[in-house]
Design a protein around this motif. Structure first.
Motif, PDB file in Angstrom:
ATOM      1  N   GLN A  12       0.849  -1.188   0.000  1.00 40.63           N
ATOM      2  CA  GLN A  12       0.000   0.000   0.000  1.00 40.63           C
ATOM      3  C   GLN A  12       0.889   1.245   0.000  1.00 40.63           C
ATOM      4  N   ARG A  13       0.559   2.224  -0.856  1.00 39.49           N
ATOM      5  CA  ARG A  13       1.310   3.483  -0.867  1.00 39.49           C
ATOM      6  C   ARG A  13       0.326   4.642  -0.664  1.00 39.49           C
ATOM      7  N   PRO A  14       0.068   5.009   0.601  1.00 42.20           N
ATOM      8  CA  PRO A  14      -0.878   6.098   0.894  1.00 42.20           C
ATOM      9  C   PRO A  14      -0.339   7.434   0.400  1.00 42.20           C
ATOM     10  N   GLU A  15      -1.249   8.355   0.147  1.00 44.63           N
ATOM     11  CA  GLU A  15      -0.875   9.661  -0.383  1.00 44.63           C
ATOM     12  C   GLU A  15      -0.834  10.735   0.688  1.00 44.63           C
ATOM     13  N   SER A  16      -1.056  10.358   1.949  1.00 37.83           N
ATOM     14  CA  SER A  16      -0.994  11.328   3.047  1.00 37.83           C
ATOM     15  C   SER A  16      -0.690  10.590   4.342  1.00 37.83           C
ATOM     16  N   VAL A  17      -0.272  11.347   5.349  1.00 39.85           N
ATOM     17  CA  VAL A  17      -0.031  10.754   6.661  1.00 39.85           C
ATOM     18  C   VAL A  17      -1.327  10.201   7.232  1.00 39.85           C
ATOM     19  N   ASP A  18      -2.419  10.940   7.074  1.00 41.13           N
ATOM     20  CA  ASP A  18      -3.708  10.467   7.595  1.00 41.13           C
ATOM     21  C   ASP A  18      -4.105   9.132   6.977  1.00 41.13           C
ATOM     22  N   ALA A  19      -3.858   8.986   5.671  1.00 42.74           N
ATOM     23  CA  ALA A  19      -4.181   7.724   5.004  1.00 42.74           C
ATOM     24  C   ALA A  19      -3.294   6.600   5.527  1.00 42.74           C
ATOM     25  N   ALA A  20      -2.030   6.908   5.794  1.00 37.71           N
ATOM     26  CA  ALA A  20      -1.122   5.906   6.353  1.00 37.71           C
ATOM     27  C   ALA A  20      -1.579   5.476   7.739  1.00 37.71           C
ATOM     28  N   LEU A  21      -2.004   6.437   8.554  1.00 33.82           N
ATOM     29  CA  LEU A  21      -2.487   6.115   9.894  1.00 33.82           C
ATOM     30  C   LEU A  21      -3.753   5.272   9.840  1.00 33.82           C
ATOM     31  N   ASP A  69       4.018   1.943   2.377  1.00 28.31           N
ATOM     32  CA  ASP A  69       5.147   2.728   1.872  1.00 28.31           C
ATOM     33  C   ASP A  69       4.874   4.218   2.070  1.00 28.31           C
ATOM     34  N   ILE A  70       5.641   4.851   2.988  1.00 33.12           N
ATOM     35  CA  ILE A  70       5.483   6.295   3.237  1.00 33.12           C
ATOM     36  C   ILE A  70       6.658   7.083   2.689  1.00 33.12           C
ATOM     37  N   GLY A  71       7.481   6.442   1.868  1.00 32.37           N
ATOM     38  CA  GLY A  71       8.719   7.061   1.403  1.00 32.37           C
ATOM     39  C   GLY A  71       8.536   8.289   0.538  1.00 32.37           C
ATOM     40  N   ARG A  72       7.354   8.474  -0.056  1.00 32.30           N
ATOM     41  CA  ARG A  72       7.136   9.614  -0.949  1.00 32.30           C
ATOM     42  C   ARG A  72       6.249  10.694  -0.339  1.00 32.30           C
ATOM     43  N   LEU A  73       6.023  10.622   0.966  1.00 27.63           N
ATOM     44  CA  LEU A  73       5.153  11.615   1.606  1.00 27.63           C
ATOM     45  C   LEU A  73       5.946  12.895   1.868  1.00 27.63           C
ATOM     46  N   ALA A  74       5.736  13.903   1.035  1.00 23.39           N
ATOM     47  CA  ALA A  74       6.497  15.148   1.150  1.00 23.39           C
ATOM     48  C   ALA A  74       6.234  15.855   2.470  1.00 23.39           C
ATOM     49  N   ASP A  84      -0.284  -6.675  11.836  1.00 22.83           N
ATOM     50  CA  ASP A  84      -0.044  -7.349  10.557  1.00 22.83           C
ATOM     51  C   ASP A  84       0.639  -6.441   9.546  1.00 22.83           C
ATOM     52  N   ALA A  85       0.772  -5.145   9.879  1.00 24.82           N
ATOM     53  CA  ALA A  85       1.339  -4.179   8.940  1.00 24.82           C
ATOM     54  C   ALA A  85       2.694  -3.689   9.424  1.00 24.82           C
ATOM     55  N   THR A  86       3.505  -3.262   8.482  1.00 19.16           N
ATOM     56  CA  THR A  86       4.756  -2.585   8.803  1.00 19.16           C
ATOM     57  C   THR A  86       4.937  -1.416   7.855  1.00 19.16           C
ATOM     58  N   VAL A  87       5.783  -0.470   8.264  1.00 16.72           N
ATOM     59  CA  VAL A  87       5.968   0.758   7.498  1.00 16.72           C
ATOM     60  C   VAL A  87       7.302   0.703   6.765  1.00 16.72           C
ATOM     61  N   LEU A  88       7.279   1.092   5.499  1.00 18.59           N
ATOM     62  CA  LEU A  88       8.470   1.167   4.668  1.00 18.59           C
ATOM     63  C   LEU A  88       8.783   2.636   4.396  1.00 18.59           C
ATOM     64  N   ALA A  89      10.011   3.046   4.714  1.00 14.47           N
ATOM     65  CA  ALA A  89      10.444   4.411   4.408  1.00 14.47           C
ATOM     66  C   ALA A  89      11.592   4.330   3.402  1.00 14.47           C
ATOM     67  N   GLY A  90      12.857   4.193   3.907  1.00 13.41           N
ATOM     68  CA  GLY A  90      13.969   3.989   2.990  1.00 13.41           C
ATOM     69  C   GLY A  90      14.143   2.531   2.607  1.00 13.41           C
ATOM     70  N   GLY A  91      13.870   1.635   3.556  1.00 11.27           N
ATOM     71  CA  GLY A  91      13.893   0.208   3.273  1.00 11.27           C
ATOM     72  C   GLY A  91      15.183  -0.516   3.586  1.00 11.27           C
ATOM     73  N   HIS A  92      16.228   0.205   4.005  1.00 11.24           N
ATOM     74  CA  HIS A  92      17.526  -0.449   4.219  1.00 11.24           C
ATOM     75  C   HIS A  92      17.522  -1.393   5.412  1.00 11.24           C
ATOM     76  N   SER A  93      16.642  -1.184   6.365  1.00 14.59           N
ATOM     77  CA  SER A  93      16.534  -2.099   7.499  1.00 14.59           C
ATOM     78  C   SER A  93      15.449  -3.142   7.263  1.00 14.59           C
ATOM     79  N   LEU A  94      14.316  -2.720   6.719  1.00 17.13           N
ATOM     80  CA  LEU A  94      13.174  -3.611   6.579  1.00 17.13           C
ATOM     81  C   LEU A  94      13.381  -4.676   5.503  1.00 17.13           C
ATOM     82  N   LEU A  95      13.804  -4.267   4.322  1.00 17.00           N
ATOM     83  CA  LEU A  95      13.868  -5.212   3.204  1.00 17.00           C
ATOM     84  C   LEU A  95      14.839  -6.374   3.444  1.00 17.00           C
ATOM     85  N   PRO A  96      16.027  -6.156   4.017  1.00 23.97           N
ATOM     86  CA  PRO A  96      16.891  -7.312   4.288  1.00 23.97           C
ATOM     87  C   PRO A  96      16.269  -8.329   5.237  1.00 23.97           C
TER      88      PRO A  96
END
Length: 275
Positions: free
Chosen positions: A9-18, A53-58, A27-39
């Motif tokens: 899931q790639r929400p378009e706002s912080v509220d949508a992510a929350l 995925d919150i990596g693109r939330l300006a 059951d969910a986890t948050v992806l930002a840069g991914g260097h810790s999560l993906l490995p």
């Protein structure tokens, strides 16, 4: 090296992510840069059903002065911290420490909030924020709360953050031109620290010391801080840096080696900060 299947899931706002965090919980986890999560997902040490995925939330990417503090959005990437004129002037320790994290590719993707949420005791940034006595701002559908980083971590990779909460901001004091230093000992330049020490002089003159890889959580060198406050010399105070720590044993060094190393690095960092 292939992760278990998951819903992306790639929400378009912080509220949508929350809202997604509230819906899916543990059951969910948050992806930002991914260097810790993906490995860890590839190794199947983590198998979330939903990746948010919150990596693109300006709205989570900013650095600004707010009163006596600098506010840094949780989605601010390492590179933006390194080149920030605001932080160079107001809190120079933070970009200096961030500059030692990984390589340019890592620094263009990794985020401050992601590093603090992961909470690796061998990580540079949790110890730096601890030395700065920063504050972590958490938000959930229930509202917002501020947690001093001194109260944030509870164990290895664990914290007081609830499953439906998101780190949205980190606040650090404006230390200005007061003394600071970061001493990091590694085998190679891009490695995790075997031991590292962050020192910053608070506006009131007190020196605060954060330790990397000296326990199950980021730690402060409390005995050294107290000795300095009592007027002890740098050499005398640095000799106490390992008190109250439980350094790990691994192929990079024994606990005894790390206890010796932390006293050496603390002395060097205090001397640099004093100069």
């Amino acid at each position: 090296m292939i992760p278990v299947g998951f819903d992306y899931q790639r929400p378009e706002s912080v509220d949508a992510a929350l809202a997604l965090l509230a819906e899916h919980g543990d059951d969910a986890t948050v992806l930002a840069g991914g260097h810790s999560l993906l490995p860890v997902m590839k190794l199947r040490l983590a198998a979330p059903e939903v990746v948010i995925d919150i990596g693109r939330l300006a709205e989570l990417n900013y650095i600004r002065v707010d009163g006596d503090e600098v506010a840094v959005g949780a989605g601010t990437r390492y590179r933006d911290i390194v080149i920030s004129d605001v932080l160079a002037k107001e809190c120079a320790l933070l970009p200096a420490v961030t500059r030692t994290v990984g390589d340019p590719q890592v620094r263009h993707r990794g985020t401050l909030g992601g590093a603090l949420a992961h909470g690796d005791p061998a990580g540079d940034l949790p110890a730096a924020i601890l030395a700065l006595e920063g504050t972590i701002v958490l938000r959930s559908p229930r509202g917002e709360r501020k947690v001093p980083i001194t109260e944030f971590y509870t164990g290895v990779f664990s914290s007081v953050k609830e499953p439906d909460e998101l780190i949205v901001e980190i606040r650090v004091p404006r230390t200005g031109s007061t003394g600071w230093a970061y001493e990091k000992f590694t085998r190679r330049s891009n490695d995790w620290a075997i031991v590292a020490v962050a020192v910053v002089t608070a506006p009131d003159g007190a020196r605060r010391i954060g330790l990397v890889n000296m326990g199950s959580t980021p730690l402060r060198a409390k005995a050294t801080e107290a000795a300095l406050a009592e007027g002890k010399s740098i050499e005398e105070a640095a000799a106490l840096a390992a008190e109250g720590t439980e350094p790990p044993a691994d192929n990079a060094g024994t606990p005894e080696y790390r206890r010796h190393l932390v006293t050496v690095l603390t002395r060097r960092a205090l001397q640099t900060a004093a100069g």
